[in-house]
Design a protein around this motif. Structure first.
Motif, PDB file in Angstrom:
ATOM      1  N   ARG A 164     -29.568 -56.803  59.131  1.00 32.27           N
ATOM      2  CA  ARG A 164     -28.190 -57.034  59.579  1.00 32.27           C
ATOM      3  C   ARG A 164     -27.271 -57.449  58.428  1.00 32.27           C
ATOM      4  NH1 ARG A 164     -29.804 -60.017  65.317  1.00 32.27           N
ATOM      5  NH2 ARG A 164     -30.784 -58.158  66.201  1.00 32.27           N
ATOM      6  N   ASN A 166     -27.763 -56.394  55.155  1.00 33.86           N
ATOM      7  CA  ASN A 166     -27.708 -55.370  54.112  1.00 33.86           C
ATOM      8  C   ASN A 166     -27.569 -53.976  54.711  1.00 33.86           C
ATOM      9  OD1 ASN A 166     -28.538 -57.100  51.614  1.00 33.86           O
ATOM     10  ND2 ASN A 166     -30.085 -57.577  53.153  1.00 33.86           N
ATOM     11  N   ASP A 167     -26.977 -53.088  53.942  1.00 34.80           N
ATOM     12  CA  ASP A 167     -26.857 -51.690  54.382  1.00 34.80           C
ATOM     13  C   ASP A 167     -28.129 -50.898  54.113  1.00 34.80           C
ATOM     14  OD1 ASP A 167     -24.289 -52.017  55.322  1.00 34.80           O
ATOM     15  OD2 ASP A 167     -23.360 -51.489  53.406  1.00 34.80           O
ATOM     16  N   VAL A 269     -27.652 -44.514  61.395  1.00 32.45           N
ATOM     17  CA  VAL A 269     -28.728 -45.395  60.960  1.00 32.45           C
ATOM     18  C   VAL A 269     -29.918 -44.492  60.674  1.00 32.45           C
ATOM     19  CG1 VAL A 269     -29.380 -45.897  63.370  1.00 32.45           C
ATOM     20  CG2 VAL A 269     -30.198 -47.366  61.522  1.00 32.45           C
ATOM     21  N   LYS A 295     -26.494 -47.205  57.702  1.00 30.77           N
ATOM     22  CA  LYS A 295     -27.546 -48.131  57.294  1.00 30.77           C
ATOM     23  C   LYS A 295     -28.828 -47.347  57.092  1.00 30.77           C
ATOM     24  CE  LYS A 295     -26.111 -52.602  59.234  1.00 30.77           C
ATOM     25  NZ  LYS A 295     -26.448 -53.493  58.105  1.00 30.77           N
TER      26      LYS A 295
END
Length: 358
Positions: A164, A166-167, A269, A295
């Motif tokens: 949550r 970091n990408d 994601v 992400k």
């Protein structure tokens, strides 16, 4: 017990024992002890913090055989836990302990109610999670899920929080440590809560030490055996029909790594599983697919590399090369984080010890 209450109680005992020719001394001592115990318990209950557990099956799992699970909770809290019917209580006025007791009972009851049967394992996991706030923050609540996903160890909680913050997150861990399952859960949360528009899952098509030859069918049929573990993870969290519908609509895309070249994945994601079996070139190609508002989660077990000899793992290279870059998280899960059959944890530790010795 007051003086008048003792006198009245003693007279009643004498009358009862005389009428039925019972040994008054033994009989009275027994009943007085019971009466004192009753009044003591009554006082405890009056000052206790009590939680009602309406479901008998959940209460049975909470208590365990011979109340063994309650003993674990007592050791953790440092205060006695007692039962009365379908009530669980602690005799304390400390608000912090009461809050912790409520959290533990609610958390365990929630897991048991969701179908988890190994209550002892659940209790151990809950008690190992410190601090409490980290566990609450790390809970993965997927909209429409058939179960909530909670981290079972502090490292797993850190893993969720890292995803949550970091990408891009690399997670290296032992078999059964939850690295892929937690990544899939967090990805589903992002998609189904409309934080991103799609979920892309990929992994290198590398056989585990054996050549299976050409597989029949179209591309989906050929790749499906390699990606079955990812479907299993998703179907554990959300209904199978929901997985099928999301795949058919393109919200969830599962593809071999070789088909990622040339793509830019925006508002997505992306999960790369079994990353230990990528080459350096494949890893670079994959990491540069990341687009806007996306992400990327990379998972792998560096003790199970199936690449040809003298071909370095792209995962090991990337972890070494990219460590320390802002926005990229690095996590490592160990045998202590294994949540499969307890034998798996012992097996993983045995192999880790062998590597240390040699």
């Amino acid at each position: 017990m007051g003086v008048f209450e003792v006198c009245n109680f003693s007279f009643a005992l004498f009358f009862y024992a005389s009428s039925y020719k019972i040994d008054f001394r033994a009989f009275s001592l027994c009943l007085i002890a019971e009466r004192i115990a009753f009044l003591y318990n009554k006082k405890q209950v009056e000052n206790a913090y009590t939680i009602v557990v309406p479901d008998g099956e959940v209460l049975s799992c909470l208590c365990g055989t011979n109340d063994i699970n309650l003993k674990l909770i007592e050791e953790h809290l440092g205060i006695p836990v007692f039962t009365r019917g379908n009530e669980l209580s602690v005799d304390t006025e400390d608000e912090a302990l009461r809050t912790q007791f409520r959290y533990i009972i609610d958390r365990i009851a929630d897991e048991v109610g969701d179908g988890s049967k190994n209550a002892a394992d659940i209790i151990t996991s809950v008690l190992n999670m410190e601090p409490q706030t980290s566990m609450e923050a790390a809970a993965v609540l997927v909209p429409g899920a058939v179960r909530k996903v909670y981290p079972h160890t502090p490292h797993q909680a850190e893993y969720v929080l890292a995803m949550r913050r970091n990408d891009m997150v690399f997670c290296v861990g032992a078999a059964g440590s939850g690295k892929t399952f937690i990544a899939v859960a967090e990805a589903l949360r992002l998609v189904l809560s409309h934080k991103v528009s799609r979920m892309v899952i990929t992994r290198p098509v590398v056989e585990a030490g054996e050549n299976l030859g050409f597989l029949p069918g179209d591309l989906e049929d050929k790749i499906n055996p390699y990606l079955r573990p990812l479907y299993d993870s998703m179907e554990t969290i959300i209904p199978k029909e929901t997985v099928r519908r999301l795949c058919e609509s393109g919200v969830i895309e599962i593809a071999p790594l070789a088909y990622m070249r040339g793509r830019t994945l925006n508002n997505s994601v992306i999960i790369l599983d079994e990353a230990q079996n990528t080459t350096k070139e494949q890893m670079k190609m994959f990491l540069t697919r990341m687009g806007e508002n996306s992400k990327v989660f990379i998972t792998g077990d560096v003790t199970q590399i199936d690449l040809p000899k003298r071909v370095p793992s792209g995962l090991l290279h990337a972890v070494h090369l990219l460590s320390g870059i802002d926005g990229i998280g690095m996590m490592e899960l160990t045998a202590d984080d294994v949540v499969r059959n307890p034998l798996v944890k012992k097996i993983v530790k045995a192999y880790e010890n062998e590597q240390t010795e040699f």
